[in-house]
Design an enzyme around this catalytic site. Structure first.
Site, PDB file in Angstrom:
ATOM      1  N   SER A  98       0.884  -1.590  -0.564  1.00 25.59           N
ATOM      2  CA  SER A  98      -0.102  -0.123  -0.212  1.00 25.59           C
ATOM      3  C   SER A  98       0.863   1.628  -0.093  1.00 25.59           C
ATOM      4  O   SER A  98       1.552   1.014  -0.709  1.00 25.59           O
ATOM      5  CB  SER A  98      -0.804   0.286   1.546  1.00 25.59           C
ATOM      6  OG  SER A  98      -1.964   0.835   1.214  1.00 25.59           O
ATOM      7  N   ASP A 220      -8.967  -4.129  -5.853  1.00 24.94           N
ATOM      8  CA  ASP A 220      -8.936  -3.949  -4.841  1.00 24.94           C
ATOM      9  C   ASP A 220      -9.383  -2.565  -5.140  1.00 24.94           C
ATOM     10  O   ASP A 220      -9.285  -1.228  -5.973  1.00 24.94           O
ATOM     11  CB  ASP A 220      -7.700  -3.685  -5.101  1.00 24.94           C
ATOM     12  CG  ASP A 220      -6.488  -2.827  -3.994  1.00 24.94           C
ATOM     13  OD1 ASP A 220      -7.779  -1.913  -3.154  1.00 24.94           O
ATOM     14  OD2 ASP A 220      -5.447  -2.652  -4.198  1.00 24.94           O
ATOM     15  N   HIS A 248      -7.705  -5.234  -1.024  1.00 27.46           N
ATOM     16  CA  HIS A 248      -6.043  -4.310  -1.360  1.00 27.46           C
ATOM     17  C   HIS A 248      -5.237  -5.117  -0.019  1.00 27.46           C
ATOM     18  O   HIS A 248      -4.017  -4.504   0.089  1.00 27.46           O
ATOM     19  CB  HIS A 248      -6.925  -3.042  -0.386  1.00 27.46           C
ATOM     20  CG  HIS A 248      -4.950  -2.078   0.016  1.00 27.46           C
ATOM     21  ND1 HIS A 248      -4.863  -1.393  -1.404  1.00 27.46           N
ATOM     22  CD2 HIS A 248      -4.461  -1.287   0.534  1.00 27.46           C
ATOM     23  CE1 HIS A 248      -4.163  -0.614  -1.250  1.00 27.46           C
ATOM     24  NE2 HIS A 248      -3.603  -0.594  -0.555  1.00 27.46           N
TER      25      HIS A 248
END
Lengths: 269, 416
Positions: A98, A220, A248
């Site tokens: 991320s 996602d 995610h």
């Protein structure tokens, strides 16, 4: 800062094969190093695995947090470099999930000699739409996220503040600490959220000279496939893998496939 | 007895049956009805968030049909974008790794675009083999609570802003009570340091250095009882009284007499306000400067000689200034030669606890020894050495601390 200070500050954990290549796992916004728990066993068989918490997350030393250093991703990238230096790691495979994917890019661009490879897990260089670029969110959406962090402020501060402050007069709060998984001071989380969701690191991607693997999932809500492809296209010579997984956090929803992708890329010559 | 007991027992049994029958009539469809029409929203999702089951209450809140949601939408689709991001990055991972997440403030998006604040609690249901099967989520209507929380949050933000303003005010006021920078005295080196004990309150220590007639100079360092706004009033009064009294009659004892009278008159009949002060006057001469000092209840000044020896300049019998009418002050004289330093300090330094929380306080004697051992020469070095000492004390410095040093520099090589 001494090596001990750095490892305490970032709650650094080292496990796996001592003689193996170093794999550093950097967690994203909203959680801590626990997020890697399901992929660590497979990685530890081959690599020296280094886990840590960003300052302000997990069990990092929150007294080391300052709005100045941690308002931009550069502060976090600096920490990653300090951890690598404190442990004297060489030819590091840096895995960033991320927002830490961009933190990894910044770290690798600053000290390219330190890193052998980069794995960017569900990366996004810019979450906010900008002209033809579709980051997936409007500025209003991000403000809404910051607002939802704020509205979780009161519930948090009542129970968690004494724990984080290290209140020795209230030992009964020790039990709460075990429940503090992925908990963080909403004020700190708010600053991290701003740095995460308002940064634009698109210009940093073409500067990456380290061999890079981009890993995305089929669905996602935070970093779309379009964004993953953008990252892949901007980093010359990078590889792109789309896992048959949703969400995610593929290290949670598809830990085997995620570990296999990291091992396949990191272990290749 | 036995019969009565039996009869009574049978009677109770019949009552229980009646009550039981009444309850079961009320609760005829119990579990299912309780789920569907509970006073809270229920839903169950697959581990990826896909909605598997949802109750009537929640569908009513959303204004969306069951068939549109079950198997088609995820829980996070029901949330605002911000809430969805929070779910994907925080709540979802927490559920997977920890099995539960509670006390979550979220907002649902209804079909008509309105938003419904809810409090959510969720837990993962595991199968017999321990594997995660479903996420169960309970949602409570939090409109009233959210309004109340917003008020609390606003009040909190306001109080934080007020606190910032109060600090700002305290530091501004503090600056007006101290000289912004020390004046330069020809042929002398001067240095000062001020450490406020709190950022929230104005400290009670003060000092100044200012020219008198001819080439003589006046200087003082004092400490007002108490702190905060009340003390600041006295500090301000003391500082300006000392300066104007020195203009009127620079004789040091007269200056303190004057301050004593002013404080007595100001606080006549009210709570007594007093202070401790060292006031001095210096007159340069051929070999350095002559100093006259008068002290009102203040710790003794220290002289660090050029050869490193140190000594107190005791002014015996000096009374607190402002405590009683006709307080008496005694005067002493001293001489500073090249390399000598005069130090005035407040008891914040000598009453610090060098080891945090220790009952042992630092003392005037230890300060004297520290200066002798430090090999610090001249006003700047002495202040630097003491600043370092104070920093080392950390939280052990409980009171405001003021330091003022004056020295005659040694002639540099080549000077005649």
């Amino acid at each position: 800062m001494s090596a001990v200070d750095v490892t305490t500050r970032n709650n650094v954990t080292v496990l796996g094969r001592e003689d193996g290549p170093a794999v550093v796992l950097a967690h994203g916004f909203g959680c801590d190093q626990n997020l890697w728990r399901l992929v660590v066993p497979a990685l530890a068989e081959r690599f020296r695995v280094v886990l840590f918490d960003h300052v302000g997350s997990g069990r990092s030393d929150s007294s080391a947090w300052s709005a100045g250093r941690y308002s931009t991703l550069d502060g976090y990238a600096e920490d990653v470099l300090e951890i690598c230096s404190a442990l004297d790691l060489r030819d590091v495979v840096l895995v960033g999930h991320s927002v830490s994917a961009m933190i990894a890019v910044l770290a690798a661009n600053r000290e390219p000699d330190r890193f052998a490879k980069l794995v960017l897990l569900t990366p996004s260089p810019c979450y906010v739409d900008d002209g033809d670029y579709r980051g997936g969110f409007s500025r209003d959406d991000i403000d809404e996220l910051l607002e939802s962090l704020d509205s979780n402020y009161l519930g948090w501060s009542a129970t968690m503040a004494p724990v984080i402050m290290g209140n020795p007069d209230r030992p009964e709060l020790g039990g709460e600490l075990t429940d503090s998984f992925c908990r963080t001071d909403p004020m700190i989380a708010g600053v991290f959220a701003r740095a995460t969701f308002l940064s634009d690191n698109r210009a940093d991607l073409p500067k990456v000279a380290t061999p890079t693997l981009v890993v995305q999932t089929a669905q996602d809500a935070i970093a779309s496939q379009e964004v993953g492809r953008f990252v892949h296209e901007q980093i010359a010579g990078s590889e792109l893998v789309t896992l048959d997984a949703t969400g995610h956090c593929p290290q949670l929803s598809a830990p085997e496939a995620t570990a296999a992708a990291i091992i396949g890329f990191a272990g290749a010559r | 007895m036995c019969q009565a007991d039996d009869a009574g027992g049978a009677g109770e049994g019949r009552d229980e049956d009646r009550v039981g029958a009444m309850f079961s009539a009320l609760l005829e469809d119990s579990a299912e009805d309780l789920y569907e029409n509970a006073p809270c929203g229920y839903l169950s999702t697959l581990m990826d968030g896909t909605i598997a089951k949802i109750n009537g209450t929640l569908l009513g809140w959303l204004g969306i049909g069951r068939e549109e949601l079950v198997g088609r939408r995820r829980f996070s689709d029901l949330l605002t974008v911000g809430g969805r991001m929070y779910y994907e990055t925080h709540i979802g991972p927490m559920l997977t790794m920890h099995g539960e997440a509670g006390g979550l403030a979220l907002e649902l998006k209804a079909a008509d675009g309105t938003r419904l604040p809810v409090m959510a609690t969720s837990r993962v249901k595991t199968g017999a083999d321990g594997s995660a099967q479903l996420i169960r989520i309970t949602l409570f209507d939090a409109r009233d609570r959210r309004a109340y929380e917003r008020e609390l949050l606003r009040a909190r933000q306001e109080s934080e802003a007020d606190r910032d303003r109060a600090r700002q005010l305290a530091s501004t006021l503090q600056r007006t009570l101290l000289p912004p920078s020390l004046m330069t005295v020809p042929g002398m080196e001067v240095a000062a340091y001020y450490h406020p004990a709190s950022v929230d309150e104005v400290g009670g220590d003060f000092y100044d250095l200012f020219p008198l007639t001819g080439d003589s100079w006046g200087f003082f360092l004092g400490d007002v009882s108490g702190k905060g706004a009340e003390a600041a009033v006295v500090t301000s009064l003391a500082r300006y009284t000392l300066r104007s009294a020195a203009v009127y009659n620079p004789e040091p004892v007269k200056v303190l007499d004057n301050l004593n009278t002013v404080l007595q008159q100001q606080y006549r009949g009210g709570e007594i306000r007093f202070c401790t002060v060292v006031y001095g006057c210096l007159v340069p001469d051929d070999t350095g400067c002559a100093i006259t000092l008068v002290s009102g209840g203040h710790p003794p000044a220290i002289v660090v000689r050029a050869d490193g020896t140190t000594q107190f300049l005791h002014t015996h019998g000096g009374m607190l200034v402002g405590a009683i009418p006709d307080a008496r002050f005694t005067e002493i004289t001293a001489h500073l030669g090249p390399g000598d330093t005069l130090l005035l300090y407040s008891d914040g330094l000598t009453e610090a606890r060098p080891v945090g929380g220790s009952s042992e306080r630092y003392s005037e004697e230890e300060l004297l020894d520290h200066l002798a051992a430090s090999a610090a020469h001249g006003a700047s070095e002495v202040i630097a050495s003491l600043t370092e000492l104070l920093t080392g004390f950390g939280d052990g410095v409980e009171d405001d601390t003021a330091l003022l040093a004056l020295s005659i520099p040694l002639p540099r090589d080549g000077d005649s």
